[in-house]
Motif scaffolding. Structure first.
Motif, PDB file in Angstrom:
ATOM      1  N   SER A  20       0.822  -1.222   0.000  1.00  0.00           N
ATOM      2  CA  SER A  20       0.000   0.000   0.000  1.00  0.00           C
ATOM      3  C   SER A  20       0.850   1.262   0.000  1.00  0.00           C
ATOM      4  O   SER A  20       0.328   2.365   0.114  1.00  0.00           O
ATOM      5  N   GLY A  21       2.155   1.090  -0.111  1.00  0.00           N
ATOM      6  CA  GLY A  21       3.027   2.262  -0.175  1.00  0.00           C
ATOM      7  C   GLY A  21       3.361   2.838   1.190  1.00  0.00           C
ATOM      8  O   GLY A  21       3.857   3.954   1.301  1.00  0.00           O
ATOM      9  N   SER A  22       3.112   2.056   2.231  1.00  0.00           N
ATOM     10  CA  SER A  22       3.352   2.573   3.574  1.00  0.00           C
ATOM     11  C   SER A  22       4.837   2.572   3.940  1.00  0.00           C
ATOM     12  O   SER A  22       5.260   3.344   4.794  1.00  0.00           O
ATOM     13  N   SER A  24       7.685   3.631   2.651  1.00  0.00           N
ATOM     14  CA  SER A  24       8.517   4.829   2.614  1.00  0.00           C
ATOM     15  C   SER A  24       8.004   5.885   3.596  1.00  0.00           C
ATOM     16  O   SER A  24       8.789   6.618   4.183  1.00  0.00           O
ATOM     17  N   ARG A 133      -4.833   5.780  -6.751  1.00  0.00           N
ATOM     18  CA  ARG A 133      -3.483   5.458  -6.272  1.00  0.00           C
ATOM     19  C   ARG A 133      -2.965   6.591  -5.369  1.00  0.00           C
ATOM     20  O   ARG A 133      -2.376   6.345  -4.315  1.00  0.00           O
ATOM     21  N   LEU A 137      -1.636   6.414  -1.562  1.00  0.00           N
ATOM     22  CA  LEU A 137      -0.249   6.748  -1.206  1.00  0.00           C
ATOM     23  C   LEU A 137      -0.176   7.922  -0.235  1.00  0.00           C
ATOM     24  O   LEU A 137       0.574   7.883   0.743  1.00  0.00           O
ATOM     25  N   ASN A 140      -0.793   7.697   3.624  1.00  0.00           N
ATOM     26  CA  ASN A 140       0.340   7.366   4.493  1.00  0.00           C
ATOM     27  C   ASN A 140       1.065   8.624   4.965  1.00  0.00           C
ATOM     28  O   ASN A 140       1.450   8.738   6.124  1.00  0.00           O
TER      29      ASN A 140
END
Ligand SMILES: Cc1ncc(C[n+]2csc(CCOP(=O)(O)OP(=O)(O)O)c2C)c(N)n1
Ligand code: SF4
Ligand SMILES: [Mg+2]
Lengths: 613, 351
Positions: A20-22, A24, A133, A137, A140
């Protein structure tokens, strides 16, 4: 209701959905403490799939600099509905639950002794972004902004980190900063004073660096002169080979020609990886492979050949749990015996145990020297906890006057001058023979390499005395390795101590913390960190000078203890195992509890019996 | 004791090649294989080929797996380094050795058990990678060293010495090598030195993965009626596709070749292979044709020998990996270590 109040000392855990892009955003969060001078120790807990399954990121904020896992959670950032129940359960009483309250949740899903902090993350993102998306993103980054506000993280520090991350990518920089600001402002206005976990600038980081052990080991291989890397993907070692590729493509290009001073082969399996390393080592290039337990199993036949044929090879084992997938993407120290005695026939290998990325770097380079000096496979025994997590450690160091130790290599000039060459001849008592690289001289120094069945001059021989001469020489060589491998590190207790403790590898930070906690309970323990096998006399002496020695390991079978009994002749009755192997990294709390209990049990025993043991 | 000292003095009249070596300088220890073993004839062909090519023996590295065939590197090129590795895994060791020093000539020697049974994976992948080598598979359809079990190249229906009939389909190593990307693929017969020596020479000159499957009867376990790899069987069923004469271009002499039946195949090193085709319709540069030719011959129960495929523009692994010209085993800290200054920068980026 109790409320945990803490300054610069707490644990935050993020529960996310994998992919889920967490990652970074969570790293950004962790790094912001470092920039404020507060040490942190983050850990990834991830499943072995790529998308969809739960993943956790645990950040221990610790001004005292305790880098082991603490255990327990003060603030849970619950972003994964699937794991909600289990996540909520994990919070310490009086702790906090940060969650997305876009959709109201029934009261029964909360805990009476936990403070819930709701924020409509989905709603905020849906209002701001149209792309699905982006909504995901930036969510986060928005929660990082909110946490920064709640904890008093300096916003400038995060802006600086975002700036560094998106340097040259202006298109991404602005929206990230905006998302952060949005979260920061919302929490500042609507969530004032709800969190008792605060940070304040400190001076606990110094010049330390924040790095993954796998990257550090890869860089150690670059500095140590490895030119050939052969590998087969396996978690948790893949990122090591990938880091080697990344560093080499920057640091190992010939400026004049653009050609590579390295060769990396992603082999078809681990048999081929170690075969390639063996071939390269035989031919005089420095070579290594990175793998994990299952790879070691496959490599075992070759490891025996390399041992008997005396070929340098470096094997980096990033240890994990047992076979198959799932648990194996969790940390363990369970390949100690598999590596120490890998392969068929009488074999024993040299192992090095790094405690952190700094030692991963140094020891990787050392392994390359040791392998060539000793002409044998050498193992760097790291693990997932060190390898795949960023860890605060001393800056990496390199002495420019250092020369690679290529070991005993006979050159064309030496052969020409008439120096006697016996490939398997012990010339000076250390058990190590000279070797020649293929192609050295037209008429001298060539030999036929085979596993066994040879005399000191590499001539085919099946006689018993020739075999025994060779096997004894290999033992002598293994013994000589003691003088070359890193020495153990002693941490003496502040008071005279009856108990000793032996530990190694990634247990180090938790052990250091446990020693302090034990001392506070008036339990004084002298601690010895073993950094290599074969064991030096210091280790034997340490065991002799304590009536009981705790051996702390992250495996079920007390593997290092077995080696201590087998190889250092330590009385098994004096060795008490403290074992942790549930897949999570060992904690100071666990060690402290186990040792305390053990000590009180020992203390109630009649003194006479204790002495007799 | 298998080591028998050779007489030190050479006969003064022994012919020397361009680099000053007699043919005897290319020999090795006395073979310990069974008298009449096909593998020994292959060793003799290798000795002849290296001598004729004027290659200094110590510039060759010989690698093998395990088996009677894999023992043979001890019996030729005594001044070359050799490595008897593990069963079926010679290709990976050769790959690593080749990466360490690109300047040597790499010879891989294997058996059918070694390459087609236990080592089929490494056999395929070494071809895919285009490792610059000459890979000789001494194919007898049995495990010689472990006394006569079937290997994966044994033909379906062939009979073992102890009477068992093989029911499994055979692995055709030449087709497999072709499909996997070998850029030189040939097959020959240990008893046909006239064909084998030029093929070996061409394979050595080829800068890429060169593979020769050499049918090599095992006199102990596979030279009986019922075997499809016996001397008699192969002599009766052999259909040579072409004859090959090879000479490096620095040799001014040309050979006698017949007009019309000849193709010139230039190599990377400037040398030229001239093929004299017995079957004038056969073009070894056509890969698809090679595959179907092999398959059709097999269907007829015939053994196709000769140069089956050659890619004149072959590239090797070093080209794929863009490696530095100097051998890796000669590079030291000066060439390889980025130094303390660079490390300071790396540290700084991780704070
Ligand atoms: C791992 C392993 N398994 C089994 C063996 C036993 N072994 C030695 S040689 C051989 C077969 C060799 O057959 P081939 O490659 O055809 O050689 P040949 O002797 O026929 O020339 C076997 C099975 C071994 N050396 N190693
Ligand atoms: S057993 Fe067969 S392959 Fe082995 S040496 Fe004898 S004839 Fe040759
Ligand atoms: Mg065979």
């Amino acid at each position: 209701m109790k409320r945990i109040e803490a300054l610069n000392d707490f644990v935050v855990k993020f529960a996310n959905v994998n992919g889920s892009g967490s990652a970074s955003a969570n790293e950004l969060f962790a790094k912001s403490f470092l920039r404020m001078g507060i040490p942190v120790s983050p850990r990834n807990i991830f499943p072995s799939n790529i998308q969809g399954l739960p993943t956790w990121y645990e950040v221990r904020v610790t001004e005292r600099g305790w880098l082991g896992r603490r255990g327990g959670v003060d603030l849970m950032v619950a972003m994964n509905p699937q794991t909600w129940a289990q996540d909520v359960k994990e919070i310490e009483p009086g702790g906090y639950l940060f969650y997305d309250n876009t959709k109201a949740l029934p009261q029964g899903r909360f805990r009476d002794d936990v403070h819930a902090i709701g924020m409509p993350l989905t709603e905020i993102c849906n209002q701001t972004y149209t792309d699905s998306r982006e909504r995901q993103l930036f969510k986060n980054i928005v929660y990082v902004g909110a946490l920064a506000s709640l904890m008093d993280i300096e916003p400038g520090v995060i802006a600086e980190l975002i700036g560094e991350q998106y340097k040259g990518k202006e298109k991404l920089l602005k929206p990230n900063l905006n998302a952060f600001q949005m979260g920061y402002n919302y929490a500042g206005e609507k969530l004032k004073g709800v969190l008792g976990l605060k940070v304040k600038r400190a001076y606990g980081v110094g010049d330390r660096i924040f790095m993954e052990g796998n990257a550090a080991a890869a860089l150690g291989c670059v500095y140590g002169g490895a030119t050939v890397c052969a590998w087969y993907p396996i978690t948790p070692s893949s990122s090591l080979a990938e880091a080697f590729q990344r560093y080499c493509s920057k640091l190992r290009l010939d400026p004049a020609t653009g050609k590579n001073k390295f060769a990396i082969v992603q082999a078809e399996d681990e048999l081929a990886s170690i075969g390639i390393v063996t071939g390269a080592g035989w031919n005089g290039a420095r070579a290594f492979t990175a793998t994990s337990g299952p790879g070691i199993s496959l490599m075992s036949e070759f490891i025996g050949l390399a041992y008997f044929a005396e070929i340098p090879a470096v094997i980096i084992d990033v240890q994990r749990g047992g076979p198959s997938t799932g648990m194996p993407t969790r940390t363990q120290q369970s390949d100690v015996l598999a590596c120490a005695y890998a392969s068929h026939g009488d074999t024993k290998h040299v192992l090095l145990f790094p405690e952190d990325p700094h030692e991963c770097f140094t020891m990787a380079a050392d392994c390359l020297d040791l392998a060539e000096r000793l002409q044998t496979p050498v193992f760097l025994m790291t693990d997932l906890d060190i390898g795949m997590n960023q860890r605060l450690c001393k800056p990496l160091e390199w002495d420019d006057s250092r020369q690679y130790d290529r070991g005993k290599v006979m050159t064309a000039e030496m052969l020409e001058a008439g120096k006697e060459f016996g490939r398997y001849l012990d010339v000076d008592g250390d058990g190590i023979p000279f070797r020649t690289y293929p192609g050295t001289h037209p008429t001298k120094g060539a030999y036929f390499t085979r596993g066994t069945s040879k005399n000191p001059y590499a001539v085919y021989s099946e006689t018993g005395p020739d075999y025994q001469y060779n096997m004894q020489r290999l033992l002598k060589k293994h013994d000589f390795a003691k003088t070359l491998v890193p020495k153990p590190v002693l941490t003496p207790a502040n008071e005279p101590a009856r108990f000793g403790c032996i530990y190694y590898g990634s247990t180090s930070p938790s052990m250091t913390e446990a020693l302090e906690a034990l001392a506070a309970r008036n339990i004084f323990v002298n601690a010895l960190r073993i950094r290599a096998f074969p064991f030096q006399d210091e280790i034997f002496d340490f065991c002799q000078s304590h009536s009981k020695i705790f051996v702390v390991e992250q495996n079920r079978d007390a593997q290092l203890r077995t080696l201590l009994v087998n190889e250092a002749g330590i009385n098994p009755a004096s060795l008490i195992s403290i074992l942790h192997y549930d897949g999570t990294p060992i904690t100071a709390r666990y060690i402290t509890r186990e040792i305390s209990e053990s000590v009180s049990a020992l203390n109630v025993r009649p003194i006479k019996r204790d002495k007799a043991a | 004791m298998t080591y028998v000292a050779k007489p030190k003095l050479h006969h003064p009249t022994l012919a020397k090649n361009k680099v000053g070596y007699t043919r005897r300088d290319y020999e090795g220890k006395v073979s310990t294989l069974c008298a009449g073993c096909g593998h020994d004839s292959i060793s003799a062909a290798l000795i002849q080929a290296f001598w004729e090519l004027d290659i200094q023996p110590h510039r060759v590295a010989k690698l093998s797996g395990i088996g009677c065939s894999s023992k043979t590197p001890d019996y030729f090129l005594g001044n070359s380094h050799g490595f008897n590795t593990v069963h079926g895994r010679m290709p990976s060791v050769l790959t690593g050795a080749n990466l360490a020093n690109r300047e040597l000539i790499y010879l891989g020697v294997s058996g059918d058990g070694d390459s087609a049974s236990i080592g089929l994976g490494q056999f395929a992948h070494v071809m895919r990678r285009g490792v610059n080598m000459t890979y000789i598979l001494e194919n007898n359809g049995v495990y010689g060293l472990t006394k006569g079990q079937f290997s994966a190249t044994a033909d379906k229906g062939s009979k073992a010495k102890k009477g068992m009939i093989n029911a499994d389909a055979p692995v055709d190593t030449v087709s497999l090598a072709l499909l996997m990307g070998a850029t030189f693929v040939a097959r020959s017969f240990s008893g046909d030195k006239k064909q084998l020596v030029p093929l070996v020479k061409a394979a050595i000159a080829h800068e890429g993965a060169a593979f020769i499957d050499v049918i090599s009867p095992c006199v102990a376990f596979n030279n009986h009626p019922g075997s499809t790899k016996s001397y008699d069987y192969v002599r009766e069923h052999n259909e040579a596709v072409n004859r090959l004469d090879f000479w490096p271009s620095r040799d001014a002499i040309t050979v006698d070749y017949s007009e019309g039946g000849v193709i010139d195949v230039p190599q990377h090193d400037g040398s030229i292979i001239k093929l004299r085709k017995l079957d004038s319709s056969y073009d070894p540069s056509d890969k698809i044709n090679a595959v179907s030719h092999i398959a059709r011959a097999a269907e007829k129960g015939e053994v196709l020998t000769g140069l089956l495929y050659l890619a004149p523009d072959a590239e090797d692994l070093h080209a794929h990996l863009n490696t530095y010209e100097a051998p890796f085993n000669r590079l030291g800290e000066k060439e390889l270590c980025p130094g303390a200054g660079m490390l300071e920068k790396i540290n700084a980026a991780m704070r």
